[in-house]
Design a protein around this motif. Structure first.
Motif, PDB file in Angstrom:
ATOM      1  N   VAL A  36      -2.174  -4.937  -9.052  1.00 19.67           N
ATOM      2  CA  VAL A  36      -2.083  -6.283  -8.442  1.00 19.67           C
ATOM      3  C   VAL A  36      -0.712  -6.469  -7.798  1.00 19.67           C
ATOM      4  O   VAL A  36      -0.581  -6.931  -6.652  1.00 19.67           O
ATOM      5  CB  VAL A  36      -2.327  -7.377  -9.525  1.00 19.67           C
ATOM      6  N   ILE A  37       0.345  -6.088  -8.555  1.00 22.72           N
ATOM      7  CA  ILE A  37       1.707  -6.279  -8.039  1.00 22.72           C
ATOM      8  C   ILE A  37       1.933  -5.381  -6.822  1.00 22.72           C
ATOM      9  O   ILE A  37       2.511  -5.808  -5.819  1.00 22.72           O
ATOM     10  CB  ILE A  37       2.757  -5.985  -9.150  1.00 22.72           C
ATOM     11  N   MET A  38       1.443  -4.141  -6.897  1.00 22.61           N
ATOM     12  CA  MET A  38       1.658  -3.229  -5.761  1.00 22.61           C
ATOM     13  C   MET A  38       0.997  -3.775  -4.498  1.00 22.61           C
ATOM     14  O   MET A  38       1.602  -3.788  -3.424  1.00 22.61           O
ATOM     15  CB  MET A  38       1.104  -1.835  -6.085  1.00 22.61           C
ATOM     16  N   VAL A  39      -0.255  -4.256  -4.623  1.00 28.38           N
ATOM     17  CA  VAL A  39      -0.967  -4.796  -3.450  1.00 28.38           C
ATOM     18  C   VAL A  39      -0.206  -5.994  -2.868  1.00 28.38           C
ATOM     19  O   VAL A  39       0.023  -6.086  -1.657  1.00 28.38           O
ATOM     20  CB  VAL A  39      -2.417  -5.190  -3.839  1.00 28.38           C
ATOM     21  N   ALA A  40       0.249  -6.890  -3.768  1.00 27.21           N
ATOM     22  CA  ALA A  40       0.989  -8.083  -3.314  1.00 27.21           C
ATOM     23  C   ALA A  40       2.280  -7.672  -2.605  1.00 27.21           C
ATOM     24  O   ALA A  40       2.635  -8.211  -1.554  1.00 27.21           O
ATOM     25  CB  ALA A  40       1.313  -8.977  -4.516  1.00 27.21           C
ATOM     26  N   LYS A  41       2.985  -6.707  -3.179  1.00 27.51           N
ATOM     27  CA  LYS A  41       4.281  -6.316  -2.622  1.00 27.51           C
ATOM     28  C   LYS A  41       4.115  -5.520  -1.328  1.00 27.51           C
ATOM     29  O   LYS A  41       4.980  -5.527  -0.464  1.00 27.51           O
ATOM     30  CB  LYS A  41       5.078  -5.484  -3.642  1.00 27.51           C
ATOM     31  N   LEU A  42       2.972  -4.832  -1.212  1.00 33.13           N
ATOM     32  CA  LEU A  42       2.698  -4.100   0.025  1.00 33.13           C
ATOM     33  C   LEU A  42       2.495  -5.104   1.166  1.00 33.13           C
ATOM     34  O   LEU A  42       2.994  -4.925   2.278  1.00 33.13           O
ATOM     35  CB  LEU A  42       1.443  -3.231  -0.176  1.00 33.13           C
ATOM     36  N   GLN A  43       1.764  -6.200   0.850  1.00 29.90           N
ATOM     37  CA  GLN A  43       1.577  -7.284   1.830  1.00 29.90           C
ATOM     38  C   GLN A  43       2.923  -7.880   2.237  1.00 29.90           C
ATOM     39  O   GLN A  43       3.197  -8.111   3.400  1.00 29.90           O
ATOM     40  CB  GLN A  43       0.697  -8.402   1.229  1.00 29.90           C
ATOM     41  N   GLU A  44       3.767  -8.088   1.203  1.00 29.60           N
ATOM     42  CA  GLU A  44       5.096  -8.671   1.448  1.00 29.60           C
ATOM     43  C   GLU A  44       5.924  -7.770   2.359  1.00 29.60           C
ATOM     44  O   GLU A  44       6.656  -8.231   3.219  1.00 29.60           O
ATOM     45  CB  GLU A  44       5.830  -8.828   0.116  1.00 29.60           C
ATOM     46  N   LEU A  45       5.799  -6.461   2.116  1.00 33.61           N
ATOM     47  CA  LEU A  45       6.563  -5.506   2.932  1.00 33.61           C
ATOM     48  C   LEU A  45       6.117  -5.621   4.391  1.00 33.61           C
ATOM     49  O   LEU A  45       6.942  -5.664   5.303  1.00 33.61           O
ATOM     50  CB  LEU A  45       6.313  -4.077   2.422  1.00 33.61           C
TER      51      LEU A  45
ATOM     52  N   GLY B 282       9.077  -7.543   5.178  1.00 30.38           N
ATOM     53  CA  GLY B 282      10.003  -6.393   5.137  1.00 30.38           C
ATOM     54  C   GLY B 282      10.745  -6.235   3.821  1.00 30.38           C
ATOM     55  O   GLY B 282      11.673  -5.447   3.734  1.00 30.38           O
ATOM     56  N   THR B 283      10.355  -7.003   2.760  1.00 27.20           N
ATOM     57  CA  THR B 283      11.058  -6.840   1.473  1.00 27.20           C
ATOM     58  C   THR B 283      10.468  -5.656   0.710  1.00 27.20           C
ATOM     59  O   THR B 283       9.257  -5.492   0.653  1.00 27.20           O
ATOM     60  CB  THR B 283      10.936  -8.103   0.597  1.00 27.20           C
ATOM     61  N   LYS B 284      11.364  -4.852   0.119  1.00 26.74           N
ATOM     62  CA  LYS B 284      10.871  -3.588  -0.457  1.00 26.74           C
ATOM     63  C   LYS B 284      11.396  -3.277  -1.859  1.00 26.74           C
ATOM     64  O   LYS B 284      10.952  -2.330  -2.500  1.00 26.74           O
ATOM     65  CB  LYS B 284      11.230  -2.434   0.476  1.00 26.74           C
ATOM     66  N   LEU B 285      12.364  -4.077  -2.339  1.00 28.72           N
ATOM     67  CA  LEU B 285      13.026  -3.751  -3.610  1.00 28.72           C
ATOM     68  C   LEU B 285      12.033  -3.578  -4.769  1.00 28.72           C
ATOM     69  O   LEU B 285      12.042  -2.578  -5.486  1.00 28.72           O
ATOM     70  CB  LEU B 285      14.054  -4.840  -3.959  1.00 28.72           C
ATOM     71  N   VAL B 286      11.137  -4.582  -4.948  1.00 30.61           N
ATOM     72  CA  VAL B 286      10.216  -4.538  -6.087  1.00 30.61           C
ATOM     73  C   VAL B 286       9.219  -3.394  -5.911  1.00 30.61           C
ATOM     74  O   VAL B 286       8.882  -2.683  -6.851  1.00 30.61           O
ATOM     75  CB  VAL B 286       9.475  -5.889  -6.253  1.00 30.61           C
ATOM     76  N   LEU B 287       8.772  -3.183  -4.670  1.00 37.06           N
ATOM     77  CA  LEU B 287       7.786  -2.134  -4.405  1.00 37.06           C
ATOM     78  C   LEU B 287       8.337  -0.756  -4.802  1.00 37.06           C
ATOM     79  O   LEU B 287       7.640   0.070  -5.402  1.00 37.06           O
ATOM     80  CB  LEU B 287       7.389  -2.147  -2.920  1.00 37.06           C
ATOM     81  N   GLU B 288       9.633  -0.528  -4.485  1.00 42.82           N
ATOM     82  CA  GLU B 288      10.260   0.759  -4.865  1.00 42.82           C
ATOM     83  C   GLU B 288      10.158   0.984  -6.374  1.00 42.82           C
ATOM     84  O   GLU B 288       9.803   2.065  -6.832  1.00 42.82           O
ATOM     85  CB  GLU B 288      11.748   0.755  -4.468  1.00 42.82           C
ATOM     86  N   GLN B 289      10.464  -0.068  -7.140  1.00 43.44           N
ATOM     87  CA  GLN B 289      10.435   0.070  -8.605  1.00 43.44           C
ATOM     88  C   GLN B 289       9.003   0.215  -9.116  1.00 43.44           C
ATOM     89  O   GLN B 289       8.732   0.987 -10.026  1.00 43.44           O
ATOM     90  CB  GLN B 289      11.087  -1.151  -9.276  1.00 43.44           C
ATOM     91  N   VAL B 290       8.077  -0.538  -8.513  1.00 44.28           N
ATOM     92  CA  VAL B 290       6.681  -0.510  -8.981  1.00 44.28           C
ATOM     93  C   VAL B 290       6.078   0.881  -8.755  1.00 44.28           C
ATOM     94  O   VAL B 290       5.370   1.418  -9.616  1.00 44.28           O
ATOM     95  CB  VAL B 290       5.835  -1.605  -8.287  1.00 44.28           C
ATOM     96  N   VAL B 291       6.390   1.474  -7.605  1.00 47.10           N
ATOM     97  CA  VAL B 291       5.875   2.820  -7.315  1.00 47.10           C
ATOM     98  C   VAL B 291       6.356   3.805  -8.384  1.00 47.10           C
ATOM     99  O   VAL B 291       5.589   4.627  -8.896  1.00 47.10           O
ATOM    100  CB  VAL B 291       6.328   3.261  -5.897  1.00 47.10           C
ATOM    101  N   THR B 292       7.643   3.677  -8.770  1.00 45.71           N
ATOM    102  CA  THR B 292       8.170   4.563  -9.811  1.00 45.71           C
ATOM    103  C   THR B 292       7.548   4.245 -11.165  1.00 45.71           C
ATOM    104  O   THR B 292       7.308   5.152 -11.976  1.00 45.71           O
ATOM    105  CB  THR B 292       9.712   4.461  -9.865  1.00 45.71           C
ATOM    106  N   SER B 293       7.263   2.961 -11.425  1.00 44.57           N
ATOM    107  CA  SER B 293       6.585   2.599 -12.688  1.00 44.57           C
ATOM    108  C   SER B 293       5.209   3.272 -12.763  1.00 44.57           C
ATOM    109  O   SER B 293       4.824   3.792 -13.811  1.00 44.57           O
ATOM    110  CB  SER B 293       6.370   1.081 -12.798  1.00 44.57           C
ATOM    111  N   ILE B 294       4.487   3.252 -11.658  1.00 48.31           N
ATOM    112  CA  ILE B 294       3.148   3.878 -11.622  1.00 48.31           C
ATOM    113  C   ILE B 294       3.292   5.375 -11.930  1.00 48.31           C
ATOM    114  O   ILE B 294       2.542   5.941 -12.732  1.00 48.31           O
ATOM    115  CB  ILE B 294       2.485   3.662 -10.236  1.00 48.31           C
ATOM    116  N   ALA B 295       4.287   6.001 -11.287  1.00 47.69           N
ATOM    117  CA  ALA B 295       4.506   7.441 -11.499  1.00 47.69           C
ATOM    118  C   ALA B 295       4.792   7.721 -12.961  1.00 47.69           C
ATOM    119  O   ALA B 295       4.260   8.669 -13.549  1.00 47.69           O
ATOM    120  CB  ALA B 295       5.689   7.903 -10.640  1.00 47.69           C
TER     121      ALA B 295
END
Length: 826
Positions: free
Chosen positions: A220-229, A233-246
């Motif tokens: 849910v957070i990744m989809v929301a943050k992808l929309q935000e990006l 153009g905000t990317k800070l949370v998405l960077e961390q979420v991608v690493t959390s998934i990994a």
């Protein structure tokens, strides 16, 4: 009150002087600061941090000193404070995080809170500051939750896995809830970062029950943050979420398969479209995430996407030459390629031409180096990005760590390719060897030197396909480098890796791989290592007599001792490889070390010395018999006495020695085999012989009794011992010795030994049980020769229906399956 205020003002002046550029003023201030009592120090520092009117640098200095105080002198100060004072500290810190306006000071206060929380976890992992966990709740100020995330992340790393075991239910739900706070991206990012720390060291079994909830939230957070990006153009949370998934996928492994399709399309989308410069880090982390998920779910699930992912990586790779040197994607790419190699195995070979160029370029970075004396050292801290190696004589060797991480990662990846692809990597062995052999010198970090050592035996394996001449040339190039490195390496962790690799290389190359100069140099080095071992032990004993001696000193002495013993194990490894390759031809060379090895097995020495000394003599007997008997006066008595030693490790080494005497020693060892039997039996029959700490030694004793009966039957009353020996089987812990016992068991069954088979085959059910347990515990592997022989025994019983039913009916389900597996594979 006025007096208190005056003292506080004096303290502010003191803090200012601690930052003075004038050496004398600063020294004077440090001496005064050291005289202030702990409790007062804490009060003054807290006040300095909380005082809105104090200058920023004074508050900053106060925060740095308070954190230092809590990290270095916590035990001396904190327990002595009144309960009221302890509560004041906690409250003031949490309030300060909420109210402090300077981001710099606020971060430092968060660090203090994290340090305090860390120290308030007791040895059993219980948190003495539960308010910190409560700090996640939404009514709390974002800064408090930000600090709580920081503290949790730190503790998850420092106290793993105890912290995870104690708090998984509270922490996971709190972090997920905090990550959903769309109005505070910084808090979200910190919650995601803490989740990474938490899952990285979380035991898989603890994480699985939360997997569904974790994955759904992250999606849910990744989809929301992808929309935000896309929109902002905000990317800070998405960077961390991608690493959390990994991180979650990495821990969950195959359990992540059902969620694969939920994430892969979005992740591929980011790599494909996130090509702008400001998205480089996000793209790098996404590449890492894709390769970690691929590794977690395995080849079968990942294969349909593998070629598309490879194409994306190849495209990035082609643009690689245009990437700037500091592009964060480079190190992510290099690691991702290696994971893809692990997933694809031999199929990866086709991509090597594309991958190797940039990898070699990164691996060849020449870091900035400097030789410094102690004076210079004081002006450069490790925080400035330098790594130091102490060379003694007031000198240190410094390496600038910028670029060193990437270099080290690149070297580890080269090791990975050599290991995974073997002969498929042969074309690159020469250039890699030339690169790696240069790194025995200090002018690169310790991780690089370890990777260089590790690569040597793997590269030899790769080079084998080109025939003996090519192999020998390559080995000569390596051999000098490795021996020199063993003689000069100052870091004991790196040294042990180099010695281990050197031993593996000798085993691979075999007889004739060392010339006279090599032997001479190696003999001198090993002699030096053993002499140093004894000298260090004496120094430690002297320190124990010192007036400053306390628990803390003892702890560091024990660490040194462990390090020393570890190097001793590597000396034993090297000697083992030399003996197994050269046999008795090497004995004249060995004589220069003989007295030192004899010294190791003196009854007065620590158990680890005796253990490794005996192991070295075990090798002499095993590989140099019967010529080994000329040294018997030095080791035979100690070896037999050690069979009943209080240390199980010493017993194990001695029992193994008796086994190889029986198997390889020849006539001269006969009386000693006879003498050993009652001692071995006594150890096996002791009440606690199967306890966890004793079982390996006991199994070596059982195997030794078997070897004496098998190879020296004249030394023992076989008919009397055999029923006992049968009742001690199977061996479940020591797999190598288990094979010997099964081989002997096959000999006995195949020769229809009446004692083993029993009257009218009455012992067959018991034999079936031994075989089944051996297969179930993987003590019998399908590639072992004895597995075919055991399968034949089982097939012969199968012919007689009544006997078969009788044997199988006593087995449980696991054991029955094991018998079936044996029949299918052998």
């Amino acid at each position: 009150l006025t007096a208190m205020a005056d003292q506080q003002q004096q303290f502010y002046i003191l803090l200012g002087n601690l930052m003075s550029p004038d050496n004398n003023v600063r020294k004077q201030a440090e001496e005064t600061y050291d005289t202030i009592l702990g409790q007062n120090k804490v009060t003054f520092l807290l006040q300095a941090i909380r005082d809105a009117s104090a200058a920023e640098e004074v508050k900053q200095m106060g925060a740095v000193l308070l954190r230092r105080l809590l990290s270095s002198s916590f035990e001396e100060i904190y327990p002595g404070l009144t309960l009221e004072m302890q509560t004041v500290i906690k409250t003031e810190l949490l309030t300060s995080i909420q109210q402090e306006t300077s981001p710099n000071i606020r971060k430092k206060v968060c660090d203090i809170a994290a340090e305090l929380t860390r120290n308030l976890i007791d040895d059993d992992g219980n948190n003495q500051w539960p308010e910190v966990l409560a700090s996640f709740s939404p009514p709390q100020h974002p800064r408090v939750r930000y600090a709580a995330c920081n503290a949790i992340g730190q503790m998850a790393t420092d106290f793993a896995p105890t912290f995870q075991k104690k708090f998984h239910d509270k922490v996971i739900s709190a972090l997920l809830q905090t990550m959903e706070d769309q109005s505070n991206p910084r808090v979200q990012a910190h919650a995601a970062a803490a989740l990474i720390n938490f899952t990285e060291d979380c035991p898989k079994s603890l994480l699985i029950p939360y997997l569904d909830s974790l994955v759904q939230h992250l999606h849910v957070i990744m989809v929301a943050k992808l929309q935000e990006l896309i929109q902002k153009g905000t990317k800070l949370v998405l960077e961390q979420v991608v690493t959390s998934i990994a991180s979650v996928a990495d821990t969950a492994e195959e359990k992540f398969v059902p969620y694969y399709d939920l994430f892969m399309p979005s992740l591929k989308h980011i790599v494909e479209n996130g090509v702008q410069k400001e998205l480089r880090l996000l793209r790098g982390k996404t590449i890492e995430c894709i390769s970690l998920i691929g590794l977690a779910v395995g080849k079968e699930k990942f294969m349909p996407d593998a070629s598309a992912v490879m194409q994306l990586l190849l495209k990035t790779q082609t643009d690689f030459n245009d990437l700037e040197d500091d592009d964060p994607q480079i190190s992510y790419m290099i690691s991702a390629w290696a994971r893809m190699c692990k997933i694809l195995g031999k199929e990866f070979q086709q991509y090597l031409p594309v991958v190797m160029g940039p990898l070699m370029k990164t691996a060849s970075i020449k870091p900035e180096v400097a030789l410094l004396d102690t004076q210079d050292m004081e002006n450069i801290s490790e925080d400035d990005g330098w790594e130091f190696v102490n060379l003694g004589d007031q000198q240190s060797f410094g390496i600038k760590t910028a670029g060193l991480e990437e270099k080290a990662t690149a070297c580890q990846m080269l090791v990975c390719y050599a290991k995974e692809l073997k002969e498929g990597f042969v074309e690159y062995t020469e250039q890699v060897v030339k690169l790696m052999a240069r790194w025995r010198f200090l002018n690169c970090g310790s991780r690089v030197r370890v990777a260089a050592a590790e690569s040597m035996p793997l590269l030899l394996e790769c080079a084998r396909v080109r025939g003996p001449e090519y192999l020998t040339q390559m080995w000569h190039f390596m051999c000098d480098a490795l021996i020199k490195a063993i003689g000069t390496e100052p870091d004991s962790d790196v040294l042990s890796e180099i010695m281990h690799s050197f031993a593996k290389c000798i085993e691979l190359m075999g007889d004739g791989c060392l010339n006279n100069e090599h032997f001479e140099e190696l003999g001198g080095i090993l002699k030096g290592k053993l002499e140093e071992h004894f000298k260090n032990q004496e120094l430690r004993q002297t320190k124990r007599q010192d007036e400053d001696y306390d628990e803390e000193v003892e702890e560091s002495l024990q660490d040194e001792d462990e390090n020393d013993v570890y190097i001793l194990t590597k000396v034993s490894d090297v000697l083992h490889s030399v003996f197994s390759s050269y046999k008795e031809k090497v004995l004249p060379w060995f004589e220069q070390l003989l007295q030192l090895i004899v010294q190791l097995i003196c009854p007065t020495r620590p158990w680890a010395d005796r253990q490794w000394g005996l192991c070295i003599f075990d090798d002499v007997v095993e590989h140099c018999s019967p010529a080994s008997f000329k040294y018997a006066e030095y080791f035979l008595r100690p070896m037999l006495q050690s069979l009943c030693d209080t240390s199980s490790e010493v017993r194990q080494a001695a029992a193994y020695g008796v086994g190889v005497m029986a198997q390889y020693g020849g006539e001269t060892y006969r009386p000693f085999c006879t003498e050993a039997i009652p001692l071995l039996v006594r150890v096996i029959q002791a009440a606690d012989s199967r306890a966890k700490e004793n079982v390996n030694a006991t199994e070596n004793c059982i195997s030794a009794v078997g070897k004496v009966m098998r190879f020296r039957p004249e030394c023992v009353n076989v008919n009397e011992i055999l029923p006992h020996w049968l009742s001690w089987l199977p061996l479940n812990e020591d797999k190598e010795e288990a094979v010997h016992t099964f081989d002997f068991l096959c000999d006995l069954i195949e020769s229809n030994n009446p004692i083993v088979l029993g009257l009218d085959n009455a012992n067959l059910p018991k034999i079936f049980l031994i075989i089944a347990d051996g297969v179930a515990n993987e003590s019998i592997k399908s590639e072992d020769a004895c597995s075919k022989r055991l399968a034949n025994v089982v097939r012969q019983v199968q012919v007689s229906a009544g006997l078969w039913t009788q044997c199988v009916s006593t087995l449980n389900e696991t054991q029955q399956k094991a018998i079936k597996d044996l029949l299918n594979t052998a």
